[in-house]
Design an enzyme around this catalytic site. Sequence first.
Site, PDB file in Angstrom:
ATOM      1  CB  ALA A  34      -0.988  -0.009   1.154  1.00 42.04           C
ATOM      2  CB  CYS A  35       3.874   2.704  -0.638  1.00 36.10           C
ATOM      3  SG  CYS A  35       3.953   2.816   1.153  1.00 36.10           S
TER       4      CYS A  35
END
Length: 319
Positions: free
Chosen positions: A26-27
């Site tokens: 989740a980046c």
Amino acid sequence: MMSFKKIAAAVMAAAMTLAVVPSAFACTALYVGSDLTEDGTTMFGRIEDLGTNDNNKLFYVSAAGNHKAGEVYDGCYGFTYTFTKDSYAYTAFRDDNGAAKDGVCPDCGQTHAHTPYEAGGTNSMGVSVSATETIGCSDALYEVDPYTDEGIEEAEITTVLLSESATAKEAVELLLSIYDSVGAAGGSGIFIADDKEVWYVENASGTQYVAVKLTSTMAFSQPNMSVIGLIDLDDTENVMASANLIAVAEQAGSYVGDKEANTIDYAASYNADQGVGSRMVNALKYFYNRQGRTRLCGFRHFQRRGGWQHRADVYQYHA
């Protein structure tokens, strides 16, 4: 030229589009070359789209000489580094998780000076680093080239490079020398830039890496996955790679490329297990919708008047 009316708004919109989809890491990182922006600005960066568990961020200045020549940087995860000079001043942002209390680091719980989780910044020499974009490697590669206990961790990269480096090239070479000597504690994708050039570095496994010089005619997203494809290792002006890049992939039984031509498809060789997730699909769809057309792998070898111009091949929009 790509018809972005307001490039800042366009990149922000793309980032928000990507952020709505959850993922294991989740980046999401983005790059837009200067030929594709309205004002000729090169743009790159990373968003942390974890959701409700995002850490607040602190933006601050590390003063010149904050680290002294001969001082030993003692990281959270086993990495140590001896500074070669008094550090350059730099601005950076990090997690707002407090300072060491009673000598105990809030990141790792060990007793040492707190080394903040610096994700990116710019120093007084004009060198910029955007790090902490996590990637992994295939199971076969990890068996052959695992991450190292004494290797540099992605949150330590910004601190060391901005303290020590006067140019982007110098920063890239420093990072790669660290990978060569002690390896990495995890995989990551990193942007390193100054006013002359932008480099993108991937180390999917413990000691092997590729760094490619980015051009002004491309835009791409990197949502926690390897995006460097076919590269020519003889193109030393635009590519820097570990000496055993092909040999390690061969040992893992995953090498894809032409050994005689000294080429390797990095993502296929080192990250064959990864899929193209929703965030990548959304990014490509976004760039496609902005321009009405798209072409992937725009850095593949292409013909120019002076002969073959060898470039790295990535998942990207190419004007």
